[in-house]
Design an enzyme around this catalytic site. Sequence first.
Site, PDB file in Angstrom:
ATOM      1  N   GLY A   1      67.519  40.018  49.049  1.00 20.28           N
ATOM      2  CA  GLY A   1      66.873  41.400  48.840  1.00 20.28           C
ATOM      3  C   GLY A   1      65.471  41.358  49.148  1.00 20.28           C
ATOM      4  N   CYS A   2      65.012  42.723  49.074  1.00 17.81           N
ATOM      5  CA  CYS A   2      63.693  42.714  49.669  1.00 17.81           C
ATOM      6  C   CYS A   2      62.670  42.242  48.694  1.00 17.81           C
ATOM      7  CB  CYS A   2      63.496  44.299  50.226  1.00 17.81           C
ATOM      8  SG  CYS A   2      63.854  45.553  48.877  1.00 17.81           S
ATOM      9  N   HIS A   3      62.736  42.797  47.346  1.00 17.69           N
ATOM     10  CA  HIS A   3      62.057  42.626  46.298  1.00 17.69           C
ATOM     11  C   HIS A   3      62.194  40.903  46.031  1.00 17.69           C
ATOM     12  CE1 HIS A   3      60.644  46.488  45.058  1.00 17.69           C
ATOM     13  NE2 HIS A   3      61.881  46.901  45.319  1.00 17.69           N
TER      14      HIS A   3
ATOM     15  N   PHE B   1      55.036  42.262  53.556  1.00 21.35           N
ATOM     16  CA  PHE B   1      56.168  42.068  54.705  1.00 21.35           C
ATOM     17  C   PHE B   1      56.594  43.661  54.712  1.00 21.35           C
ATOM     18  CE2 PHE B   1      57.870  41.180  50.501  1.00 21.35           C
ATOM     19  CZ  PHE B   1      59.170  41.538  50.429  1.00 21.35           C
TER      20      PHE B   1
END
Length: 298
Positions: A110-112, A268
Amino acid sequence: MNKVYIDGQSGTTGLEIVKRLQDRSDIKLLMIPEDKRKDVETRKEYLNSADLVFLCLPDKASVEAVSLITNSNVKVIDASTAHRTVWTYGFSELGYKDKIASSQYVANPGCHASGCISILYPLIQKGLVNQTEQFSFFSLTGYSGGGKNMIYQYENEKTIDLEAPRIYGLNQYHKHLPEIKKVCGLEKDVFLNPIVCDYYRGMAVSLNVEMDYEKIYLVLKDWYRDSTLIQVEKTDLGMISANTMAGLDCMKLIVSGNSKMCTITSLFDNLGKGACGAAIQNMNIMLGFEEVEGLNIE
């Protein structure tokens, strides 16, 4: 030539992966007809005829898609949260590259979670912090991380509340929390304050620790010393912008603070190293290509 199929190619992540792969000459991208993309039998045919499949679907639909794959030679990368605490975790810089290369099923981070884990995992492995501690992260993201509906809302139906940063995940049950706890081997749940802001793409995930920032910097610099996609810098001046890495598939860790207190910030692109870039990186590893092939790193 390896055949690649994207199940869910019309979503934000799917579209981004299509855009990135359609001109590559080392793979054949299988494109399902638009009027057949929800037809189960047609999907099943595509899913089983590919060498590698990206699942860019909601959790329940990803589980269903996996059940349709009967060909044991098909490799699968799931971009949903459905398998992140069960399958091989697709973050090669944690020392997982060989495992990713030999796995049939890989869960894209996941991004977080990518921001949190990029900071916390090395600190735990090197003994600077303990797995019994409780950690609290602050995470800024651009609105593209919310998918098509949120993108449309920000770009076509913006109300005054969308002009300011918005905190969400208020119940502390954010869907990325289980993978952070599992991958880092934590005993306690993590606090996460995710915030969506009025810019398109880019993330800044921060962790505060009571420690000399030079010590943190040296440990992280050494951990990522062989990484092409993750760089470590230090500073105690200026400001950090959450969209610094927008459009790139690499990540930058910024260590700041003083001799007593330290802030580590992972920068990012939520659609890059936080989603599509990471997925293509994992595809490259699984299919035997150069790890950074087709990635935007400059």
